[in-house]
Design a protein around this motif. Structure first.
Motif, PDB file in Angstrom:
ATOM      1  N   VAL A  18      43.492  54.404  47.974  1.00  0.00           N
ATOM      2  CA  VAL A  18      42.988  53.434  48.928  1.00  0.00           C
ATOM      3  C   VAL A  18      41.589  53.900  49.636  1.00  0.00           C
ATOM      4  CG1 VAL A  18      43.160  52.248  51.145  1.00  0.00           C
ATOM      5  CG2 VAL A  18      45.135  52.634  49.633  1.00  0.00           C
ATOM      6  N   ALA A  19      41.417  55.020  49.627  1.00  0.00           N
ATOM      7  CA  ALA A  19      39.934  55.495  50.258  1.00  0.00           C
ATOM      8  C   ALA A  19      39.101  55.305  49.172  1.00  0.00           C
ATOM      9  CB  ALA A  19      39.992  57.039  50.339  1.00  0.00           C
ATOM     10  N   GLU A  69      34.340  52.689  44.690  1.00  0.00           N
ATOM     11  CA  GLU A  69      34.350  53.570  43.518  1.00  0.00           C
ATOM     12  C   GLU A  69      35.743  53.042  42.590  1.00  0.00           C
ATOM     13  OE1 GLU A  69      34.514  57.487  44.815  1.00  0.00           O
ATOM     14  OE2 GLU A  69      32.786  57.281  46.177  1.00  0.00           O
ATOM     15  N   GLU A  70      35.594  53.570  41.160  1.00  0.00           N
ATOM     16  CA  GLU A  70      36.539  53.100  40.146  1.00  0.00           C
ATOM     17  C   GLU A  70      37.723  53.973  40.371  1.00  0.00           C
ATOM     18  OE1 GLU A  70      36.886  53.136  35.522  1.00  0.00           O
ATOM     19  OE2 GLU A  70      34.977  52.656  36.439  1.00  0.00           O
ATOM     20  N   LEU A  71      38.839  53.392  40.428  1.00  0.00           N
ATOM     21  CA  LEU A  71      40.147  54.408  40.713  1.00  0.00           C
ATOM     22  C   LEU A  71      40.263  55.054  39.369  1.00  0.00           C
ATOM     23  CD1 LEU A  71      42.886  51.766  41.811  1.00  0.00           C
ATOM     24  CD2 LEU A  71      41.679  53.451  43.061  1.00  0.00           C
ATOM     25  N   PRO A  72      41.223  56.406  39.615  1.00  0.00           N
ATOM     26  CA  PRO A  72      41.253  57.360  38.452  1.00  0.00           C
ATOM     27  C   PRO A  72      42.357  56.647  37.397  1.00  0.00           C
ATOM     28  CG  PRO A  72      42.234  58.095  40.390  1.00  0.00           C
ATOM     29  CD  PRO A  72      41.470  56.895  40.781  1.00  0.00           C
ATOM     30  N   LEU A 124      46.474  48.161  46.887  1.00  0.00           N
ATOM     31  CA  LEU A 124      46.887  48.698  45.615  1.00  0.00           C
ATOM     32  C   LEU A 124      47.145  47.130  44.729  1.00  0.00           C
ATOM     33  CD1 LEU A 124      48.266  52.094  45.792  1.00  0.00           C
ATOM     34  CD2 LEU A 124      46.039  51.363  45.355  1.00  0.00           C
ATOM     35  N   LEU A 125      47.985  46.307  45.383  1.00  0.00           N
ATOM     36  CA  LEU A 125      48.361  45.030  44.925  1.00  0.00           C
ATOM     37  C   LEU A 125      47.225  44.221  44.650  1.00  0.00           C
ATOM     38  CD1 LEU A 125      51.566  44.357  47.131  1.00  0.00           C
ATOM     39  CD2 LEU A 125      51.636  44.848  44.889  1.00  0.00           C
ATOM     40  N   ALA A 126      46.208  44.197  45.669  1.00  0.00           N
ATOM     41  CA  ALA A 126      44.991  43.647  45.104  1.00  0.00           C
ATOM     42  C   ALA A 126      44.351  44.111  44.050  1.00  0.00           C
ATOM     43  CB  ALA A 126      44.081  43.711  46.313  1.00  0.00           C
ATOM     44  N   ALA A 127      44.612  45.530  43.652  1.00  0.00           N
ATOM     45  CA  ALA A 127      43.912  46.004  42.502  1.00  0.00           C
ATOM     46  C   ALA A 127      44.727  45.901  41.496  1.00  0.00           C
ATOM     47  CB  ALA A 127      43.658  47.682  42.893  1.00  0.00           C
ATOM     48  N   GLY A 128      45.876  45.076  41.181  1.00  0.00           N
ATOM     49  CA  GLY A 128      46.487  44.761  40.223  1.00  0.00           C
ATOM     50  C   GLY A 128      47.891  45.302  39.842  1.00  0.00           C
TER      51      GLY A 128
END
Length: 182
Positions: A41-42, A48-51, A91-95
């Motif tokens: 979330v940070a 930034e792009e998630l790992p 995280l839901l918003a990120a897919g």
């Protein structure tokens, strides 16, 4: 007969799932607990792009124990899902399309599951050693400094779970009729 789910989950599969339905996961699950959720979330908040790509993925709320000799993984039991509630909606918003854990979710998360068309599953609490038998391969993906709370990919076969919250607002913990189809 249980439905077999192979992540990533599609919109069509999500739409078919109903509270109370047993499923068996085969394929790749991601793992993450509190510390990893906080970092994810940070990262999103920093733009930034998630790992890891969360689109269509399922996160299993677990912190695997070290593998004993001759085993792929140690115990891999679910952690209490409500501890992830403060981090779930971004995280839901990120897919993200699915989560596996134990226990109920907050009203905000249940509403977000409907809005983002995602599903919450539960699995056996207290059976981490038994569940580890479903794991075929493990790979560290992100945040190695977190040890067992790092993000891992688990390749599983016939990993058991039940739909606890579906996209229609049904809740395994509060509804009197489970797996009702109208």
């Amino acid at each position: 007969m249980s439905r077999v789910l192979c992540p990533p989950l599609t919109e069509e599969v999500i739409a078919e799932l109903r509270v109370g339905e047993q499923v068996l996961f085969s394929g790749r699950l991601l793992t993450a607990r509190d510390a990893a959720h906080r970092l994810l979330v940070a990262t999103l908040e920093a733009g930034e792009e998630l790992p890891v790509d969360l689109r269509g993925q399922v996160i299993y709320y677990t912190g695997p124990t070290p593998a004993p000799p001759g085993k792929v993984i140690g115990a891999v039991g679910p952690t209490t899902s409500s501890r992830m509630d403060p981090y779930t909606i971004p995280l839901l918003a990120a897919g993200l399309k699915g989560m596996i854990g134990k226990g109920h979710r907050s009203p905000e998360v249940r509403e977000a599951l409907q809005r983002f068309r995602a599903v919450y599953f539960v699995t056996y609490g207290g059976a981490g050693a038994l569940l580890s038998r479903c794991v075929r391969k493990v790979e560290l993906l992100a945040y190695p400094e977190l040890g067992p709370e790092a993000i891992y990919a688990l390749w599983v076969e016939d990993f058991p779970a039940w739909v606890a919250n579906d996209i229609y607002g049904a809740d395994l913990y509060t509804d009197s009729c489970h797996n009702c189809r109208g």
